[in-house]
Each structure stands twice: as structure tokens, then as C-alpha cells.
Write a protein that holds these residues in place. Sequence first.
Motif, PDB file in Angstrom:
ATOM      1  N   MET A  34     -53.150  15.831   2.930  1.00 29.50           N
ATOM      2  CA  MET A  34     -51.686  15.801   2.990  1.00 29.50           C
ATOM      3  C   MET A  34     -51.352  15.601   2.009  1.00 29.50           C
ATOM      4  N   ASN A  35     -49.964  15.170   1.024  1.00 26.19           N
ATOM      5  CA  ASN A  35     -49.066  14.769   0.228  1.00 26.19           C
ATOM      6  C   ASN A  35     -47.983  13.730   0.430  1.00 26.19           C
ATOM      7  N   PHE A  36     -47.675  12.739  -0.248  1.00 24.35           N
ATOM      8  CA  PHE A  36     -46.685  12.017  -0.010  1.00 24.35           C
ATOM      9  C   PHE A  36     -45.211  12.481   0.670  1.00 24.35           C
ATOM     10  N   LYS A  37     -44.968  13.687   0.116  1.00 27.38           N
ATOM     11  CA  LYS A  37     -44.032  13.893   0.633  1.00 27.38           C
ATOM     12  C   LYS A  37     -43.995  14.353   2.060  1.00 27.38           C
ATOM     13  N   ILE A  38     -44.868  15.256   2.116  1.00 28.05           N
ATOM     14  CA  ILE A  38     -45.159  15.628   4.132  1.00 28.05           C
ATOM     15  C   ILE A  38     -45.738  14.461   4.967  1.00 28.05           C
ATOM     16  N   LEU A  39     -45.879  13.296   4.269  1.00 25.01           N
ATOM     17  CA  LEU A  39     -45.705  12.277   5.153  1.00 25.01           C
ATOM     18  C   LEU A  39     -44.379  11.495   5.110  1.00 25.01           C
ATOM     19  N   VAL A  40     -43.591  11.694   4.416  1.00 19.72           N
ATOM     20  CA  VAL A  40     -42.099  11.319   4.044  1.00 19.72           C
ATOM     21  C   VAL A  40     -41.278  12.015   5.555  1.00 19.72           C
ATOM     22  N   ASP A  71     -46.785  33.197   6.909  1.00 14.81           N
ATOM     23  CA  ASP A  71     -46.604  32.710   5.531  1.00 14.81           C
ATOM     24  C   ASP A  71     -45.975  32.754   4.770  1.00 14.81           C
ATOM     25  N   ASN A  72     -46.428  31.817   4.129  1.00 12.58           N
ATOM     26  CA  ASN A  72     -45.007  30.901   3.340  1.00 12.58           C
ATOM     27  C   ASN A  72     -44.134  29.767   3.549  1.00 12.58           C
ATOM     28  N   SER A  73     -44.560  29.461   4.644  1.00 11.16           N
ATOM     29  CA  SER A  73     -44.187  28.632   5.657  1.00 11.16           C
ATOM     30  C   SER A  73     -43.449  27.723   5.153  1.00 11.16           C
ATOM     31  N   ASN A  74     -42.157  27.041   6.249  1.00 13.43           N
ATOM     32  CA  ASN A  74     -42.239  25.252   5.927  1.00 13.43           C
ATOM     33  C   ASN A  74     -42.042  24.805   6.794  1.00 13.43           C
ATOM     34  N   LEU A  75     -42.172  23.960   5.890  1.00 16.76           N
ATOM     35  CA  LEU A  75     -42.453  22.162   6.719  1.00 16.76           C
ATOM     36  C   LEU A  75     -41.255  21.175   7.105  1.00 16.76           C
ATOM     37  N   GLU A  76     -40.348  21.193   8.226  1.00 12.39           N
ATOM     38  CA  GLU A  76     -38.978  20.299   8.217  1.00 12.39           C
ATOM     39  C   GLU A  76     -39.427  19.296   8.794  1.00 12.39           C
ATOM     40  N   GLY A  77     -38.646  17.678   8.373  1.00 13.88           N
ATOM     41  CA  GLY A  77     -37.612  16.804   9.023  1.00 13.88           C
ATOM     42  C   GLY A  77     -36.656  16.524   9.739  1.00 13.88           C
ATOM     43  N   PHE A  78     -36.299  16.006  10.522  1.00 12.49           N
ATOM     44  CA  PHE A  78     -34.896  16.351  10.475  1.00 12.49           C
ATOM     45  C   PHE A  78     -34.969  15.298  11.756  1.00 12.49           C
ATOM     46  N   GLY A  79     -33.788  14.255  11.426  1.00 12.18           N
ATOM     47  CA  GLY A  79     -33.512  12.827  12.229  1.00 12.18           C
ATOM     48  C   GLY A  79     -32.405  12.165  12.600  1.00 12.18           C
ATOM     49  N   LEU A  86     -25.398   9.676  12.184  1.00 12.29           N
ATOM     50  CA  LEU A  86     -26.156  10.317  11.134  1.00 12.29           C
ATOM     51  C   LEU A  86     -27.564  11.397  11.315  1.00 12.29           C
ATOM     52  N   GLN A  87     -27.060  12.187  10.914  1.00  8.12           N
ATOM     53  CA  GLN A  87     -28.595  13.261  11.250  1.00  8.12           C
ATOM     54  C   GLN A  87     -28.740  14.822  10.043  1.00  8.12           C
ATOM     55  N   GLY A  88     -29.931  14.994   9.565  1.00 11.21           N
ATOM     56  CA  GLY A  88     -30.591  14.313   8.106  1.00 11.21           C
ATOM     57  C   GLY A  88     -31.139  15.828   8.750  1.00 11.21           C
ATOM     58  N   LEU A  89     -31.634  17.011   7.477  1.00 11.46           N
ATOM     59  CA  LEU A  89     -32.554  17.952   7.507  1.00 11.46           C
ATOM     60  C   LEU A  89     -33.353  17.989   6.546  1.00 11.46           C
ATOM     61  N   TYR A  90     -34.665  17.553   5.978  1.00 17.58           N
ATOM     62  CA  TYR A  90     -35.380  17.881   4.773  1.00 17.58           C
ATOM     63  C   TYR A  90     -36.808  19.229   4.992  1.00 17.58           C
ATOM     64  N   ALA A  91     -36.613  20.340   4.818  1.00 16.01           N
ATOM     65  CA  ALA A  91     -37.346  21.592   4.354  1.00 16.01           C
ATOM     66  C   ALA A  91     -37.660  22.101   3.099  1.00 16.01           C
ATOM     67  N   GLN A  92     -38.772  21.471   3.326  1.00 11.89           N
ATOM     68  CA  GLN A  92     -39.879  22.143   2.455  1.00 11.89           C
ATOM     69  C   GLN A  92     -41.160  23.139   1.959  1.00 11.89           C
ATOM     70  N   SER A  93     -40.937  23.675   1.425  1.00 17.17           N
ATOM     71  CA  SER A  93     -42.529  25.536   1.616  1.00 17.17           C
ATOM     72  C   SER A  93     -43.932  23.986   1.279  1.00 17.17           C
ATOM     73  N   LEU A  94     -44.934  25.325   1.979  1.00 19.60           N
ATOM     74  CA  LEU A  94     -46.087  24.194   1.659  1.00 19.60           C
ATOM     75  C   LEU A  94     -46.615  25.079   0.893  1.00 19.60           C
ATOM     76  N   LYS A  95     -46.684  25.894   0.158  1.00 19.33           N
ATOM     77  CA  LYS A  95     -46.629  26.897  -0.723  1.00 19.33           C
ATOM     78  C   LYS A  95     -45.618  26.166  -1.830  1.00 19.33           C
ATOM     79  N   GLY A  96     -46.401  24.852  -3.224  1.00 17.18           N
ATOM     80  CA  GLY A  96     -46.109  24.486  -3.735  1.00 17.18           C
ATOM     81  C   GLY A  96     -44.973  23.366  -3.738  1.00 17.18           C
ATOM     82  N   GLY A  97     -44.364  23.030  -2.378  1.00 17.86           N
ATOM     83  CA  GLY A  97     -43.558  21.913  -2.300  1.00 17.86           C
ATOM     84  C   GLY A  97     -42.487  22.028  -3.015  1.00 17.86           C
ATOM     85  N   ILE A  98     -42.146  23.046  -2.004  1.00 17.04           N
ATOM     86  CA  ILE A  98     -40.720  23.587  -3.217  1.00 17.04           C
ATOM     87  C   ILE A  98     -40.069  23.513  -2.608  1.00 17.04           C
TER      88      ILE A  98
END
Length: 220
Positions: free
Chosen positions: A1-7, A134-142, A160-172
Motif C-alpha cells: 500500500m503506497n503513501f497516498k493510500i495511507l494518507v 474495474d478501475n475502481s476509486n479509493l476515496e478519503g473524505f473527512g 470543514l469537509q473534504g474529499l480526495y479520490a484517486q484511481s487505484l490503477k496508477g494513483g491518478i
Amino acid sequence: MNFKILVLLSFGYAVFVQGQSNDAKQDINPPVVFEILTGNVGIASQLNISKNFKDIPGLSFFSVSNISSKWNEKNAKDAMSQFNLAYEFVKGFRVFGGIHYTPSTGLRPSVMMLYSYVGDEITVVIGPRIDLADNSNLEGFGMVEYKPKLNDHWKVYSRLQGLYAQSLKGGIHARSYLMVRAGMSYKDYSFGLGANFDAYGPERMIKNNVGVFVAARLFK
């Protein structure tokens, strides 16, 4: 699991927004919460529903929908809805399963873990969400909400409400935003100044909207 996913996992996913205030502790079922922001670029709305099953302790239905549109758009292009069954397996911790929709991804099954803390003046909710496709997204929202009481009817309101979503393929980068709210609450209504800072796609196309907001807690 890369650093971005941990974040992402540590930052989490917060979706209860105003409906999970201290008043909700005394509600058998939390109210439906509707918020609308009118700004310089367009209009944005958010609808939250969280209802407990009467005869099944720990089980609930949860839905959140966000729609925003520029003033010159005939059809809103920015929308997100999710519908879930949730189970509280330990106090404060819930697991969610359901469907998630955006115009770009369509309908996708998804799962989410959520932790919520509700105090007298502060509410904090965190937890990740992932698409099961397929080509799923991982989201973090706080979300952090602060509502110090002034008297029996009035409170200061901030969020304060925030979200960050990236593709699991390539971390885009797929989608991110930060919502800021500052104002007052009177009984079941909140209002004041608000801003949405949005970014879309790998190019992080920016759409910011600054204006005023009104929110109401309905159907308690």
C-alpha cells in the motif's frame, strides 16, 4: 500500500455533516439534513439521510447526495449519490455497503468504514470508501464540525469537509474538494458564508464557488 493510500485512509470519509450534531444523540432517528449554497459560480446542494431500523439494533439506512451546477448550465454535470445499509459493530464504528453513482463512473457497488465522534460542541467523522469495480476509486473524505452554544436557541456554526479520490490503477487524481462553512445556527437552521473548492480529473481542473449557505434539519 503506497503513501497516498495511507494518507487517504487516515484522512477518511466524512458524510454525516450537520445531521450528526450533539442534538442527534437524543434522536431515535437523526433528521434529514438539506443544505444549499448559492455562490458566484453557481449553486450546490447536499442532502443527507440516516435512519435506523426500528426492529434491528445497529442497522441503518444511509444516503448522501451532492449536486452542483454553474449558473449558465442547462443540466447539472457534477453529481454524486450513494445509498447504503450500515451496521454499527462497535460504538462509533460502522461498516457500509451499497451503491455509488456519478455521471462519469455510473452505478458501482461500494463499501465504506466509518468512525464518528459526537461531542457537546464538536463532531468528527472519518473513514475510507472504495468502489468494487474495474478501475475502481479509493476515496478519503473527512469532516470537522464545531457548534459552540450561545444560548438555548443560538449556536456558532462552522464546518470543514473534504474529499480526495484517486484511481487505484496508477494513483491518478479523480476528484477532490474542500467545503468551508462559517455562520450561525438557530434551532434547526444554519446559515452564513460558504465556499466550495473543487478539482476534477488528472488535470485537476478547478471549479471554486463562494457565496452564502442555508441548511435545515427536517423530519425529526
